[in-house]
Design a protein around this motif. Sequence first.
Motif, PDB file in Angstrom:
ATOM      1  N   ASP A   1      64.875  13.801  19.295  1.00 42.45           N
ATOM      2  CA  ASP A   1      64.863  12.906  17.745  1.00 42.45           C
ATOM      3  C   ASP A   1      65.022  11.110  17.892  1.00 42.45           C
ATOM      4  O   ASP A   1      65.205  10.318  16.694  1.00 42.45           O
TER       5      ASP A   1
ATOM      6  N   LYS B   1      68.238  15.008  22.193  1.00 40.74           N
ATOM      7  CA  LYS B   1      67.638  14.924  20.582  1.00 40.74           C
ATOM      8  C   LYS B   1      69.137  13.290  21.878  1.00 40.74           C
ATOM      9  O   LYS B   1      68.241  12.482  20.717  1.00 40.74           O
TER      10      LYS B   1
ATOM     11  N   ARG C   1      53.375  17.336  14.910  1.00 39.95           N
ATOM     12  CA  ARG C   1      54.770  16.731  14.441  1.00 39.95           C
ATOM     13  C   ARG C   1      55.516  16.020  15.442  1.00 39.95           C
ATOM     14  O   ARG C   1      56.838  16.577  14.583  1.00 39.95           O
ATOM     15  N   CYS C   2      55.048  14.541  14.267  1.00 39.57           N
ATOM     16  CA  CYS C   2      54.894  13.109  14.429  1.00 39.57           C
ATOM     17  C   CYS C   2      54.982  12.165  13.628  1.00 39.57           C
ATOM     18  O   CYS C   2      54.228  11.380  13.522  1.00 39.57           O
TER      19      CYS C   2
ATOM     20  N   ASN D   1      57.696  17.736  18.141  1.00 42.68           N
ATOM     21  CA  ASN D   1      58.859  17.394  17.631  1.00 42.68           C
ATOM     22  C   ASN D   1      59.312  16.457  17.780  1.00 42.68           C
ATOM     23  O   ASN D   1      60.665  16.216  17.396  1.00 42.68           O
TER      24      ASN D   1
ATOM     25  N   LYS E   1      55.905   9.766  11.952  1.00 41.22           N
ATOM     26  CA  LYS E   1      56.273   8.550  11.873  1.00 41.22           C
ATOM     27  C   LYS E   1      55.422   7.536  12.768  1.00 41.22           C
ATOM     28  O   LYS E   1      54.993   6.511  12.901  1.00 41.22           O
TER      29      LYS E   1
ATOM     30  N   LYS F   1      61.084  13.100  16.265  1.00 42.54           N
ATOM     31  CA  LYS F   1      60.521  13.038  14.253  1.00 42.54           C
ATOM     32  C   LYS F   1      60.572  11.496  14.099  1.00 42.54           C
ATOM     33  O   LYS F   1      60.239  10.957  13.146  1.00 42.54           O
ATOM     34  N   GLU F   2      61.136  10.594  15.313  1.00 36.03           N
ATOM     35  CA  GLU F   2      61.276   9.174  14.979  1.00 36.03           C
ATOM     36  C   GLU F   2      60.038   8.066  15.974  1.00 36.03           C
ATOM     37  O   GLU F   2      61.052   7.391  16.029  1.00 36.03           O
TER      38      GLU F   2
END
Length: 761
Positions: A592, A569, A649-650, A622, A652, A624-625
């Motif tokens: 992350d 992360k 699950r990306c 996954n 952005k 997230k940013e």
Amino acid sequence: MKAWACVSDEFDVMRITKTLVESATKKTCDLNNLELLQEKLVENLKKKKFLLVLDDVWNEKPGLWEVLQVPFGVGAPGSCVIVTTRNESVASMMGTIPIYRLRELSKDDSWSLLENVAFPNKDAHAYPGLKIIGEEIAKKCKGLPLAAKALGGLLRSKLDEDHWNDILHSNMWDNLNSGILPSLRLSYHYLPARLKQCFAYCSMFPKDYEFDVEKLVFLWMAEGFVQETEGNKKIEDVGRNYFDDLLSRSFFQQCSDDESRFLIHDLIHDLAQYVFGKICLRLEDHIDVVKKHNVPVKARHLSYIRGPNDTFFKFEPISDMKCLRTFLPLDQPLGFNFYCISGKVLGELLPELRFLRVLSLSGYQINEVPDTISNLRHLRYLDLSYTSIKELPESVSNLYNLQTLLLLGCHDLAKLPKDMGNLLKLRHLIIDQSCLEKMPSRIGRLIYLQTLSYFIVGEGSESSIGEFKDLRHLRGSLSISGLQKSKTKEAIDANLEVKQHLEELSLEWTSRFDDGRKGKTEEEVLDALQPHINLRKLTIKDYGGKEFPSWVCDPSFEKMTHVHLYGCKKCEALPSFGQLPSLKDLIIEGMDSLEVVGFEIFGDEYLQSGYFPSLETLKFENLKEWKEWLSFEDEVKGFRKLCELTIIRCPKLKGFSFIFPSLKKLRVKSCEEFSTFSKPPSIPEGTSGSLPGYSEAINFPQLHMLILVGCPNLNELPTSLLSLQVLEIDGCNKLAGFPMLSQLRNFVLMDCGCGVAWVSC
């Protein structure tokens, strides 16, 4: 649709149906209900043209055949079921067309087959004298392919006329009393002594039993059939050479649906029983058979099919066999989920078998192992896999001759004996992730250890990673967890860089990211854990550093094929994986802090040699940013072999602009900001001709499957999908239309609003 089932002596309708389902789907089936299995088979055969093979059938009861064939009627015209049998009445009962009787091979064909096996390099003409003798030997095979194949394996071992003449004129050709083919008896007779007992030992397995090579070699080692040799050759490698030698002589054959597993032909199995029968006892799982069983006086090896409830009564025939060396339960062809064995067997019978070398209790629902196991001082192989044990008794540490300890699937196991360091002859400790809290101390004393599949780093000096310092012979797969407890010096002491036989390495930290994590220390630890360049698969999980060491993507790792990063992360950039020459599979998940997949992933040398030259599957999940995936103008230099791309699950990521000339499958799921597949940039002059099916307007010239789920901002598909066959779109509300889809076969459209205009199909 094709499926194959080996039927053999017992015509078990449920087992055969399950085998057909698994063969047709290429997936394991957990169903143990005949009605559900038949429904599953119907589902896979319905309206399809299929070929089913039922091999080696002996059943003469029409009722069983009628039940089995119920699902076969749903296929398309032209479907076919082939049945092979050595019993003509079986063929008459099952056949709907005239029987096809396989004739013996002609003399020429017998010689051709024998020649191909005996001269693997096809240089028979270099041995004219052997050709004359070989043709005479081929005649004695009576047109039987198995005989020609087995004798070919025997002859290839020694291309010498005297040796071939000895076989031609052997008196075994005239000995038919045993019922064993003379050619097979000859093949066994001329085996080297070291191979005879290894082969005969396989009579322990039932006919058509599929076995694993590694476990078979461990068993041979435990029985003393494989000996250390001079030089650096490990006993495991010697055992594997024995197996390969027997395989080349046609004593074993590869399974048709699983290349990692092997079996023995029925006639070869008869030979093994003939030569080993008096010292090998195979109990059946039916008690009425056991009661009548005539136990050989000299029996030293016991195997049996595990039953759902194995009582003490089942093992009464062996209660007086104090010199038994092997206690080996085997899997049911149609496995149960729950196997029980009498506590009296564990507590009273087994401790009395003081000469046991092989003991397996695998698959039984036992909660503990009795302390009396320490009575078995000669034990070399102990398999407790898939049991419910919570701990191993301390007395296991007294099994000083133990070579192999198998603890796979022991998910309740929380504790190993604290003095396991006393097992100085231990070579294989195979365990997967369980409830274990720590490893025993002094594992580093086990200097002959070849396999240590799982290791937990302890606090302070207790089970430190420095224990690996003297474990020079580790091979195969190694998973290390709890690395947040490790110090830099301990990681340096582990000296993984010299362990050249390690092929898979998994490095895991805790998944808890709090203020106690020391990112800089974790960076130093990971840097110090550099493995040997022979590594093939690397997994890094929950790493807390901000960057990866340079070795992770060093091109010197020429054999690296798989890299998986999970839950790292704090890392803000990816290593230069594009310069790993053999990398085939790359997974990036749960990073992350990653916002941009930039040019650094391709590597400094991408312009000269091209980036990701071998990559076949790529997955991002996954992140997230993650907002941007940068590409080069000269992007056609990379991803030349990429077949499958998955982005999940990306939220952005807005899109990407790449040409994937070989991509077959593309999945984009739960990416809320994903809006477009940008058109590729212009291609340098002269480049497009090297890309089959490419034109300037096509990102994916070979794409067969496109799945887009949960991308509400997606407003357009790629401009041309000339090869697309499967299209699934769900939850893409802004999609306004479709390109030309001339090859489309399967189409699913769900929850995409009402503004969709269907153009063509």
